[in-house]
Design a protein around this motif. Sequence first.
Motif, PDB file in Angstrom:
ATOM      1  N   UNK A   1       4.916   0.005 -18.452  1.00 29.14           N
ATOM      2  CA  UNK A   1       5.208   1.272 -17.323  1.00 29.14           C
ATOM      3  C   UNK A   1       4.345   2.186 -17.121  1.00 29.14           C
ATOM      4  N   UNK A   2       2.918   1.684 -18.174  1.00 33.95           N
ATOM      5  CA  UNK A   2       1.718   1.907 -17.640  1.00 33.95           C
ATOM      6  C   UNK A   2       1.227   1.072 -15.985  1.00 33.95           C
ATOM      7  N   UNK A   3       1.478  -0.172 -15.867  1.00 34.23           N
ATOM      8  CA  UNK A   3       1.059  -1.134 -15.050  1.00 34.23           C
ATOM      9  C   UNK A   3       1.555  -0.723 -13.995  1.00 34.23           C
ATOM     10  N   UNK A   4       2.699  -0.482 -13.882  1.00 35.07           N
ATOM     11  CA  UNK A   4       3.695   0.223 -12.608  1.00 35.07           C
ATOM     12  C   UNK A   4       3.268   1.376 -11.757  1.00 35.07           C
ATOM     13  N   UNK A   5       3.100   2.866 -13.076  1.00 32.31           N
ATOM     14  CA  UNK A   5       2.382   4.116 -12.763  1.00 32.31           C
ATOM     15  C   UNK A   5       1.561   3.039 -11.237  1.00 32.31           C
ATOM     16  N   UNK A   6       0.155   2.708 -11.956  1.00 33.57           N
ATOM     17  CA  UNK A   6      -0.923   2.308 -11.844  1.00 33.57           C
ATOM     18  C   UNK A   6      -0.919   1.706 -10.499  1.00 33.57           C
ATOM     19  N   UNK A   7       0.000   0.739 -10.269  1.00 30.27           N
ATOM     20  CA  UNK A   7       0.122   0.166  -8.761  1.00 30.27           C
ATOM     21  C   UNK A   7       0.896   0.800  -8.120  1.00 30.27           C
ATOM     22  N   UNK A   8       1.752   1.567  -8.552  1.00 25.40           N
ATOM     23  CA  UNK A   8       2.567   3.072  -7.750  1.00 25.40           C
ATOM     24  C   UNK A   8       1.312   4.003  -6.720  1.00 25.40           C
ATOM     25  N   UNK A   9       0.948   4.031  -7.814  1.00 22.00           N
ATOM     26  CA  UNK A   9      -0.476   4.832  -7.161  1.00 22.00           C
ATOM     27  C   UNK A   9      -1.552   4.971  -6.492  1.00 22.00           C
ATOM     28  N   UNK A  10      -1.412   3.481  -6.522  1.00 21.17           N
ATOM     29  CA  UNK A  10      -2.494   2.497  -5.499  1.00 21.17           C
ATOM     30  C   UNK A  10      -1.760   2.481  -4.136  1.00 21.17           C
ATOM     31  N   UNK A  11      -0.361   2.127  -4.244  1.00 22.29           N
ATOM     32  CA  UNK A  11       0.181   1.870  -2.698  1.00 22.29           C
ATOM     33  C   UNK A  11       0.941   3.469  -2.231  1.00 22.29           C
ATOM     34  N   UNK A  12       0.559   3.910  -2.885  1.00 21.36           N
ATOM     35  CA  UNK A  12       0.819   5.876  -2.711  1.00 21.36           C
ATOM     36  C   UNK A  12      -0.974   5.914  -1.541  1.00 21.36           C
ATOM     37  N   UNK A  13      -2.226   5.372  -2.352  1.00 25.03           N
ATOM     38  CA  UNK A  13      -2.834   5.948  -2.174  1.00 25.03           C
ATOM     39  C   UNK A  13      -3.526   5.049  -0.477  1.00 25.03           C
ATOM     40  N   UNK A  14      -2.985   4.099  -0.432  1.00 26.81           N
ATOM     41  CA  UNK A  14      -3.690   3.077   0.441  1.00 26.81           C
ATOM     42  C   UNK A  14      -2.856   3.822   1.595  1.00 26.81           C
ATOM     43  N   UNK A  15      -1.286   3.553   1.208  1.00 26.36           N
ATOM     44  CA  UNK A  15      -0.527   4.421   2.540  1.00 26.36           C
ATOM     45  C   UNK A  15      -1.492   5.924   3.075  1.00 26.36           C
ATOM     46  N   UNK A  16      -1.800   6.790   1.817  1.00 28.17           N
ATOM     47  CA  UNK A  16      -2.585   7.414   2.972  1.00 28.17           C
ATOM     48  C   UNK A  16      -3.341   7.320   3.604  1.00 28.17           C
ATOM     49  N   UNK A  17      -4.292   6.177   2.867  1.00 23.71           N
ATOM     50  CA  UNK A  17      -5.281   5.613   3.439  1.00 23.71           C
ATOM     51  C   UNK A  17      -4.934   5.204   4.831  1.00 23.71           C
ATOM     52  N   UNK A  18      -3.634   4.681   5.150  1.00 21.29           N
ATOM     53  CA  UNK A  18      -3.919   4.015   6.392  1.00 21.29           C
ATOM     54  C   UNK A  18      -3.247   4.481   7.603  1.00 21.29           C
ATOM     55  N   UNK A  19      -2.793   5.896   7.118  1.00 17.68           N
ATOM     56  CA  UNK A  19      -2.039   6.982   7.365  1.00 17.68           C
ATOM     57  C   UNK A  19      -3.619   8.201   8.165  1.00 17.68           C
ATOM     58  N   UNK A  20      -4.299   8.030   7.886  1.00 17.25           N
ATOM     59  CA  UNK A  20      -5.588   8.099   7.852  1.00 17.25           C
ATOM     60  C   UNK A  20      -6.898   7.891   8.847  1.00 17.25           C
ATOM     61  N   UNK A  21      -6.027   6.652   8.996  1.00 13.15           N
ATOM     62  CA  UNK A  21      -7.258   5.473  10.305  1.00 13.15           C
ATOM     63  C   UNK A  21      -5.810   5.995  11.340  1.00 13.15           C
ATOM     64  N   UNK A  22      -4.462   5.924  11.349  1.00  9.90           N
ATOM     65  CA  UNK A  22      -4.103   6.402  12.438  1.00  9.90           C
ATOM     66  C   UNK A  22      -3.806   7.333  12.929  1.00  9.90           C
ATOM     67  N   UNK A  23      -4.757   8.858  12.210  1.00  9.81           N
ATOM     68  CA  UNK A  23      -4.252  10.187  12.623  1.00  9.81           C
ATOM     69  C   UNK A  23      -4.995  10.047  13.840  1.00  9.81           C
ATOM     70  N   UNK A  24      -4.560  11.302  14.728  1.00 11.29           N
ATOM     71  CA  UNK A  24      -5.059  11.335  16.291  1.00 11.29           C
ATOM     72  C   UNK A  24      -6.245  11.608  15.700  1.00 11.29           C
TER      73      UNK A  24
END
Length: 315
Positions: A65-88
């Motif tokens: 569960x702890x591992x999955x939570x860490x991976x989930x946080x990583x996914x959210x952070x990576x998604x946010x970073x990609x959105x920042x790269x493509x921001x106006x």
Amino acid sequence: MDEKDSMTPDTIPQSTPVDRTVPAGRKNRRPVVIGVAAVAAIALVAGGVCGYRAYENHRVSMAREACQSAVTDLGKTAKSYKALLGADATTAALKTDATSVKDAKTLDTLKQAVGAKTPAMVKCDASGKAGLDETAAKADKTTKAVKADAKALRAAVRAVESSKLDKTVADADGLYKATEGNVQDEKTREALKQAIAKRDAGAIAKAVKAVNDSTAAKTKADSEAKAKAEQEAQAQAAAEAAAQAQAQTQQSYSAPQQSYTPSYSAPQQSYTPSYSGGSTSGGGSGSSVPDFVPSSGGYGVEPDGSWHPGNIIQH
């Protein structure tokens, strides 16, 4: 004395020997007890094993569960970073030209921030707690790195925007100073000054356009006024030249007329009269009119006594 006290060892009666033999019924129950104890021990061992396994399974489950939570946080952070790269804002900053910023180094920093690699995702596919814990630690570490990259990217974008604003303010201030006395409406320069003080890019852009339009209007008006003045000057000069010419013409027309009467003197003619015929005295006959032909050199004498060129009068 008491009877008991008077008794001597010899007089003490001997007790009856105790029979220590186990009854037959109790002898039959001993194997049962031993068996029960053995079963209990086995059950206890089995329970311990099962308990350990249950405990270990619980630990693995918690680690997963702890591992999955860490991976989930990583996914959210990576998604946010990609959105920042493509921001106006990021796209606009990347399109900014070096001439549009006050400090060109901000553009280099932005390019470096954008060049950060997107992290690879991890999976919690380990079967044991140790493997799951290792995966979770890796995910946490990657998440921190991505967050750091995102923070650097945001800072780089803000730096470019700030540098652009610095350049805009500097250019607007230069325009404000250069247009003093060169605008048709001075209120436009005052609005520009206020926008510069507020560092409002939108207001500055609007004020700059107004000042430029007012400057162009004044330039046009000045040009038209100059052209009109030149035309009027030329017209006045032409009128003055025409008046002067007319005055000169009138002066020449009003000058006294001089008449010229040619005068000449007739050439003097000399002749010697010759007489023919009788004597002037005594009964002689003769003409009283001399017979001669005057030589006039091309001039003749009219019968009335006037001279006339080309005529020769003979008598």
